[in-house]
Design a protein around this motif. Structure first.
Motif, mmCIF file in Angstrom:
data_model
loop_
_atom_site.group_PDB
_atom_site.id
_atom_site.type_symbol
_atom_site.label_atom_id
_atom_site.label_comp_id
_atom_site.label_asym_id
_atom_site.label_seq_id
_atom_site.Cartn_x
_atom_site.Cartn_y
_atom_site.Cartn_z
ATOM 1 N N LEU A 123 0.830 -1.200 0.000
ATOM 2 C CA LEU A 123 0.000 0.000 0.000
ATOM 3 C C LEU A 123 0.868 1.255 0.000
ATOM 4 C CD1 LEU A 123 -2.574 -1.117 2.695
ATOM 5 C CD2 LEU A 123 -2.879 -1.181 0.231
ATOM 6 N N ARG A 124 0.250 2.368 -0.460
ATOM 7 C CA ARG A 124 0.980 3.627 -0.462
ATOM 8 C C ARG A 124 0.158 4.716 0.181
ATOM 9 N NH1 ARG A 124 4.109 4.984 -5.869
ATOM 10 N NH2 ARG A 124 3.911 6.952 -4.768
ATOM 11 N N GLY A 125 0.841 5.696 0.757
ATOM 12 C CA GLY A 125 0.209 6.921 1.239
ATOM 13 C C GLY A 125 -0.843 6.728 2.305
ATOM 14 N N THR A 126 -2.012 7.358 2.079
ATOM 15 C CA THR A 126 -3.056 7.364 3.113
ATOM 16 C C THR A 126 -3.688 5.991 3.304
ATOM 17 O OG1 THR A 126 -4.689 8.059 1.498
ATOM 18 C CG2 THR A 126 -3.617 9.797 2.788
ATOM 19 N N ALA A 127 -3.659 5.158 2.290
ATOM 20 C CA ALA A 127 -4.228 3.810 2.416
ATOM 21 C C ALA A 127 -3.487 3.026 3.505
ATOM 22 C CB ALA A 127 -4.135 3.072 1.089
ATOM 23 N N LYS A 128 -2.183 3.181 3.530
ATOM 24 C CA LYS A 128 -1.368 2.510 4.549
ATOM 25 C C LYS A 128 -1.732 3.038 5.929
ATOM 26 C CE LYS A 128 2.978 1.789 3.579
ATOM 27 N NZ LYS A 128 4.431 1.877 3.413
ATOM 28 N N TYR A 129 -1.869 4.344 6.024
ATOM 29 C CA TYR A 129 -2.205 4.979 7.304
ATOM 30 C C TYR A 129 -3.575 4.506 7.791
ATOM 31 C CZ TYR A 129 -3.735 8.577 10.559
ATOM 32 O OH TYR A 129 -4.234 9.230 11.661
ATOM 33 N N ASN A 130 -4.549 4.438 6.886
ATOM 34 C CA ASN A 130 -5.912 4.044 7.261
ATOM 35 C C ASN A 130 -5.991 2.596 7.721
ATOM 36 O OD1 ASN A 130 -6.961 6.563 6.785
ATOM 37 N ND2 ASN A 130 -7.431 6.126 4.641
ATOM 38 N N THR A 131 -5.243 1.684 7.094
ATOM 39 C CA THR A 131 -5.285 0.280 7.526
ATOM 40 C C THR A 131 -4.670 0.115 8.906
ATOM 41 O OG1 THR A 131 -3.270 -0.146 6.278
ATOM 42 C CG2 THR A 131 -5.348 -0.772 5.234
ATOM 43 N N GLU A 132 -3.605 0.848 9.203
ATOM 44 C CA GLU A 132 -3.001 0.782 10.547
ATOM 45 C C GLU A 132 -3.968 1.326 11.584
ATOM 46 O OE1 GLU A 132 0.814 2.629 10.813
ATOM 47 O OE2 GLU A 132 1.819 0.967 9.817
ATOM 48 N N LYS A 133 -4.684 2.395 11.219
ATOM 49 C CA LYS A 133 -5.642 3.017 12.131
ATOM 50 C C LYS A 133 -6.801 2.058 12.428
ATOM 51 C CE LYS A 133 -8.114 7.390 12.060
ATOM 52 N NZ LYS A 133 -8.287 8.613 11.274
ATOM 53 N N GLN A 134 -7.286 1.362 11.397
ATOM 54 C CA GLN A 134 -8.372 0.381 11.572
ATOM 55 C C GLN A 134 -7.921 -0.778 12.449
ATOM 56 O OE1 GLN A 134 -9.381 -0.636 7.587
ATOM 57 N NE2 GLN A 134 -10.613 1.211 7.250
ATOM 58 N N LYS A 135 -6.665 -1.181 12.259
ATOM 59 C CA LYS A 135 -6.126 -2.291 13.053
ATOM 60 C C LYS A 135 -6.096 -1.920 14.531
ATOM 61 C CE LYS A 135 -1.734 -3.406 13.222
ATOM 62 N NZ LYS A 135 -0.385 -3.724 12.856
ATOM 63 N N LYS A 136 -5.717 -0.675 14.832
ATOM 64 C CA LYS A 136 -5.661 -0.215 16.219
ATOM 65 C C LYS A 136 -7.049 -0.092 16.826
ATOM 66 C CE LYS A 136 -1.189 2.016 16.087
ATOM 67 N NZ LYS A 136 -0.434 3.263 16.053
ATOM 68 N N LYS A 137 -8.029 0.312 15.998
ATOM 69 C CA LYS A 137 -9.408 0.420 16.486
ATOM 70 C C LYS A 137 -9.971 -0.950 16.851
ATOM 71 C CE LYS A 137 -11.270 4.614 14.412
ATOM 72 N NZ LYS A 137 -12.207 5.148 13.416
ATOM 73 N N ALA A 138 -9.581 -1.971 16.091
ATOM 74 C CA ALA A 138 -10.075 -3.329 16.335
ATOM 75 C C ALA A 138 -9.626 -3.854 17.691
ATOM 76 C CB ALA A 138 -9.597 -4.258 15.220
ATOM 77 N N LYS A 139 -8.483 -3.379 18.162
ATOM 78 C CA LYS A 139 -7.978 -3.830 19.488
ATOM 79 C C LYS A 139 -8.753 -3.190 20.548
ATOM 80 C CE LYS A 139 -3.215 -4.772 18.337
ATOM 81 N NZ LYS A 139 -1.838 -4.442 18.539
#
Length: 139
Positions: A123-139
């Protein structure tokens, strides 16, 4: 037998004592004589060292590398007494902090972490940032 063994005396002797001002700690080799006992828990040794060196917070004492001498009855290991918990967290390796309860272990298996890393590489740019953010929300 358990109560009898726990009451048996443990002798603690320190050697090669050194004050390490750069790392905000005192470090030493600890010799433990525990005749009649298989071994001594590190929590018990931590309390003994806290009394001996008048340490207010026993969590700043880190013990590791204990080896029992052949035939038993004697163990030798290493002790570090930090001036404060912040110094310990700053200078100690993560695995040792986890062992002593000053840090938490990473969640998930090593394989899962590697797969996640490789997914993020695609992934590049904001897509990478958004997937990490979603992963943290899931915890």
């Amino acid at each position: 037998w358990g109560s009898l063994l726990s009451k048996m005396s443990v002798s603690l002797r320190t050697r090669k004592f050194m004050t390490n001002a750069l790392l905000n700690r005192r470090q030493m080799i600890v010799d433990v004589v525990h005749t009649g006992r298989a071994n001594v828990p590190k929590s018990e040794l931590r309390d003994e060292l806290a009394k001996k060196y008048s340490v207010a917070d026993p969590t700043t004492i880190l013990l590791y590398g204990f080896r029992t001498a052949f035939g038993g009855g004697r163990s030798t290991g290493f002790a570090l007494i930090y001036d404060n918990a912040e110094s310990a967290k700053k200078f100690e390796p993560k695995y040792r902090l986890v062992r002593h309860g000053l840090a938490t272990r990473k969640e998930g298996s090593r394989r899962q972490r590697k797969e996640q890393k490789n997914k993020l590489k695609k992934l590049r740019g904001t897509a990478k940032y958004n997937t990490e953010k979603q992963k943290k929300k899931a915890k």
